[in-house]
Every structure is written in structure tokens, then in C-alpha cells.
Design an enzyme around this catalytic site. Structure first.
Site, short mmCIF file in Angstrom:
data_model
loop_
_atom_site.label_atom_id
_atom_site.label_comp_id
_atom_site.label_asym_id
_atom_site.label_seq_id
_atom_site.Cartn_x
_atom_site.Cartn_y
_atom_site.Cartn_z
N HIS A 86 32.68 33.28 38.23
CA HIS A 86 33.37 34.34 37.49
C HIS A 86 32.59 34.62 36.22
O HIS A 86 32.22 33.72 35.49
CB HIS A 86 34.80 33.92 37.13
N ASP A 167 50.03 37.62 35.68
CA ASP A 167 48.83 37.99 34.92
C ASP A 167 48.60 39.49 34.95
O ASP A 167 48.21 40.09 33.94
CB ASP A 167 47.59 37.26 35.44
N ARG A 174 48.68 43.30 27.28
CA ARG A 174 47.72 42.87 26.27
C ARG A 174 46.73 43.98 25.95
O ARG A 174 46.33 44.17 24.80
CB ARG A 174 46.96 41.63 26.77
N SER A 189 44.44 33.75 31.86
CA SER A 189 44.37 34.93 32.72
C SER A 189 43.29 34.74 33.80
O SER A 189 43.53 34.92 34.99
CB SER A 189 44.08 36.15 31.83
N LYS A 193 43.95 33.31 38.13
CA LYS A 193 43.52 34.06 39.31
C LYS A 193 42.52 33.25 40.13
O LYS A 193 42.56 33.25 41.36
CB LYS A 193 42.89 35.39 38.87
N1 URA Z 1 39.28 39.01 32.27
C1 URA Z 1 40.51 38.63 32.71
O1 URA Z 1 40.74 38.54 33.90
N2 URA Z 1 41.46 38.35 31.81
C2 URA Z 1 41.23 38.42 30.47
O2 URA Z 1 42.12 38.14 29.71
C3 URA Z 1 39.97 38.82 30.02
C4 URA Z 1 39.00 39.10 30.95
#
Ligand code: URA
Length: 430
Positions: A86, A167, A174, A189, A193
Site C-alpha cells: 500500500h 472507514d 474527514r 483507515s 482496509k
Molecule cells: N488513505 C486512506 O485510505 N485513508 C487515509 O486516511 C489517508 C489515505
């Protein structure tokens, strides 16, 4: 049963700097997912977290509650070890495109749920959607089939609605309440995932610099450490590389332009920085997957990674041999003087690509697949007055002045040679 909690008491506790207990966290995330905790209450709590932070225990519980708001996938029965990567997001960051098939070619299975771009950073799904026929939506049985197939071994697709739904809702809040840049909220966050996606191991590419969320190395290290700890707590082997994002990666920013550049890398060529980072991340991923006898540089050079790319694109309906979309209009910016390029600002290039149509202002807006910025020079390169520096691509020529404005002051040509800093700045392991 009447709950002993109320949203106001949880918000007030965090506002006043108290640590939330497990029950309060589980209650508030569950209530928010079910619509019992209102958006304005969750926004206030996010702002309190922004200012007060979270302890390691709170963060681990918060992340767990976000995972449990939806389904957790499980790929433990696959014949190959799973590992994912990621990136926290940058300009020209097309690394997933060559990396996923490369790691699959070396024997791992790569289940990657990706996102679309918002703002100046691009999204992997937007890039792949520029390939005619390619579809981002894949069912879980199809994912499993692609991951098990030794000719494919990788899937890059959109997350389903039931993956960490808390999320999805919280991120949207947010985004409009100035609470994106909170280290515990970003860490939970991303990791909720990635853990819910069912990968056994994970390599994080935490970007640092002008074109990244994290502008300095100390903040990036703090974010990386929080995410590595969350991975370890959830039983996902996780390491992070901190990598430079002052300058865009590679020589293109924009969807189809980046696909073409990724195909060059898969063909054994491409820009040196993209190749270096792809191979560095592949080595980390393979080590986390327990594969120690593969050489990713060789798998790029001899075409094995390209074979997996073609199979991966075709499995999702794409035609890997199809002509990629091109923008109708181009504008070349030339060097005003000779010297050495000393700076090319990732934020300026990202903003220009976005204004040209490569990105979107609001979720759901369409993107122009052919739009973006091509960079003919990078820091360290010698420059001759009058040579092309940047080519702007767009279908909407009225966007060109705004892109040129974004690029004003975004590059410098100096008299002296410069030393280009390394791409990988640090490594954080549990
Ligand atoms: N990417 C995400 O998935 N969440 C965040 O809070 C920031 C970047």
C-alpha cells in the site's frame, strides 16, 4: 437494551484528553456504521482525535472495530502466500502496475484492493481503467480464481461496499472537516482496509515530501510505526519503507500516460527511479511472503512479469494490446535557460495534471484518461535553453493556462550540478 454510552459523552471524553475504553470505541464505531451516531457527532469526535491523538491500545481497538464493521476476507487456503503493498499516495506513483504482476511472477499471490484518485494524487483504478475493456469490479470468487491461477497470481480491483464500511463513511466526513491529516485516523483507515482484505503480509510505501500527506520524515516515521504496529497486532506481517516524494516518480503523471510508462518497465526499460522502487518493494514483499529464492530484477528483465501483467489485465476484461487513449491537445513548455535541473516539485506537477483533467474535484466525477504531464527532464539532468521540459496533455485546452500557472515556480534550472537524494529513505520493521 439501553446503552450506557452516548455520543456526547464519548466526544467529551476525547475532547478532555481521556483515553477511550474498548466498550466506548466499539459502541461509537458500531453506532456510526448503523446511523445511530450522527455525522456531525463523528465529525466532532474526529476533530477531538485530531488534537488529542490515540494511545496504541485505543488505536488497535479503533482499527479492529472498523474491520468488524464489515466483512473480513480470508485467503489462507490459497496454494501461494499472499502479500500486498500500500502506498500513502504520491504524484506519478504508478508502482502498483508493474509491481503486482512482478511479485506474482516470483511466486506470491497479490490481492490488492485499490482506490480512485482524489485531489492531486492519482488513483490506481483510474490508471487501469484507461485500458480499453478493463473492469475494476471483481467478485470474491473471481478474485480467488485469479490469485490461484499460476499464470495470473495478482488482482487489482475496487473494494466492495462491505469492506470496512465505517472507514468509507468516516473518510468522506474527514475529507470535508479538515481531519484527514491525523496520524491515528490515517493509520486506522489504511490498516483497517488492508487487514480486512485478508492479506497475510503487507509492505507499506510511506511517502515523504512536498507531494505527500507527510511533509517531513519524523511525521512519516510516526505514521509508518503506527501502521507496522497495527499490522503486527492483527497478525499481518508488516514492514514500511519511507520513500521520497519531493519529485514525481518517473516521467509521467496522468492515467494512460502512466500505464504506458509501466508497460515500458515491464518490458525491461522505463525510468530508473520507477524500476529501483519497484524492485525494492518487490524484494520486501517476497521476503515478507517467505519467498527467498526469487530475483525480481531478473523477472522484469526476462519478460515473466510482462506475461503476468497481460494475464492479469485480460482476466479483468482488458485488452493489454489495445491502443491507450491519448489527449486531443498538447502544449510543450520549453527551458528558458541552460544549466542543470535542480528541482521539480511533485505538488506543482500533480496539481497541473489534475487541472488538465487527469484527476477529479469530487467523488464520482469522470477523469480524462489521456490527460496529464510528461516530464522530459528530472532533477540532475543537464538542460539546454529551448529544449522541451514538460508536455501538457488534455482534451480541454481551456485548462492549459491553469496547469501552466500550477507549474510556475515548480521547477528550477541552476548553474551547478546537483546530487539526487536516494528514493528509499528508511525502513521500519516491527
Ligand atoms: N488513505 C486512506 O485510505 N485513508 C487515509 O486516511 C489517508 C489515505
Amino acid at each position: 437494551m439501553v446503552s450506557v454510552h452516548s455520543a456526547v459523552s464519548v466526544i467529551a471524553a476525547k475532547r478532555d484528553g481521556r483515553e477511550l475504553d474498548d466498550e466506548q470505541i466499539d459502541w461509537v464505531i458500531d453506532g456510526f456504521t448503523r446511523g445511530v451516531v450522527a455525522d456531525e457527532q463523528m465529525s466532532a469526535l474526529a476533530m477531538a482525535i485530531f488534537w488529542r491523538g490515540m494511545t496504541r491500545r485505543e488505536l488497535a481497538r479503533w482499527t479492529r472495530a472498523m474491520i468488524e464493521s464489515g466483512q473480513r476476507m480470508n485467503f489462507t487456503d490459497l496454494p501461494r502466500p499472499t502479500v500486498d503493498k500500500h502506498s500513502t499516495g504520491g504524484v506519478g506513483d504508478k508502482i502498483t502496475l508493474p509491481l503486482a504482476p512482478l511479485v506474482a511472477a516470483c511466486g506470491a499471490a497479490v490481492p490488492q484492493l485499490s482506490g480512485r484518485g482524489l485531489g492531486h494524487t492519482g488513483g490506481t483504478l483510474d490508471k487501469l481503467e484507461s485500458i480499453p475493456g478493463w473492469r475494476a469490479t471483481v467478485t470474491v470468487p473471481q478474485m480467488r480464481q485469479m490469485l490461484s491461477d499460476p499464470k495470473v497470481g495478482a488482482v487489482v480491483c475496487a473494494a466492495g461496499a462491505d469492506l470496512a464500511p465505517a472507514d468509507k463513511r468516516l473518510y468522506a466526513l474527514r475529507d470535508v472537516t479538515g481531519t484527514v491529516e491525523s496520524i491515528p485516523l490515517i493509520a486506522s483507515s489504511i490498516m483497517s482496509k488492508k487487514i480486512a482484505e485478508g492479506t497475510a503480509a503487507l509492505v507499506l510505501d510511506v511517502k515523504v515530501g512536498a507531494g505527500a500527506f507527510m511533509k517531513n520524515i519524523d511525521a512519516a516515521r510516526e505514521l509508518a510505526t503506527a501502521m507496522v504496529e497495527l499490522g503486527a497486532d492483527a497478525g499481518v506481517r508488516t514492514v514500511a519503507l519511507l520513500t521520497a516524494m519531493d519529485t514525481p516518480l518517473g516521467r509521467t503523471a496522468g492515467n494512460a500516460l502512466e500505464v504506458a510508462e509501466s508497460v515500458e518497465v515491464l518490458a525491461g526499460g522505463g525510468p530508473a527511479d520507477v524500476v529501483e522502487l519497484t524492485v525494492a518493494l518487490a524484494r520486501e514483499m517476497l521476503a515478507q511472503a517467505g519467498i527467498h529464492d526469487a530475483d525480481p530484477a531478473a523477472a522484469l528483465a526476462d519478460g515473466r512479469a510482462m506475461d503476468h501483467w497481460r494475464a492479469m489485465i485480460a482476466a479483468q476484461g482488458g485488452d493489454p494490446a489495445a491502443r491507450l487513449p491519448r489527449a486531443k491537445h498538447t502544449e510543450v513548455l520549453e527551458a528558458e535557460r541552460s544549466g542543470t535541473m535542480t528541482r521539480l516539485d511533485a505538488m506543482g506537477v500533480g496539481l497541473a495534471a489534475w487541472r488538465l483533467g487527469a484527476g477529479r474535484a469530487r467523488q464520482g466525477d469522470p477523469v480524462q484518461f489521456g490527460a496529464g504531464v510528461e516530464m522530459h527532464a528530472k532533477p540532475g539532468d543537464p538542460i539546454t535553453a529551448g529544449q522541451p521540459l514538460l508536455t501538457l496533455h488534455t482534451n480541454t485546452p481551456e485548462a492549459i493556462p491553469g496547469a501552466v500557472e500550477a507549474l510556475r515556480g515548480a521547477y528550477e534550472i541552476g548553474a551547478d550540478p546537483v546530487t539526487v537524494p536516494p528514493i528509499v529513505l528508511d525502513r521500519i520493521a516491527p
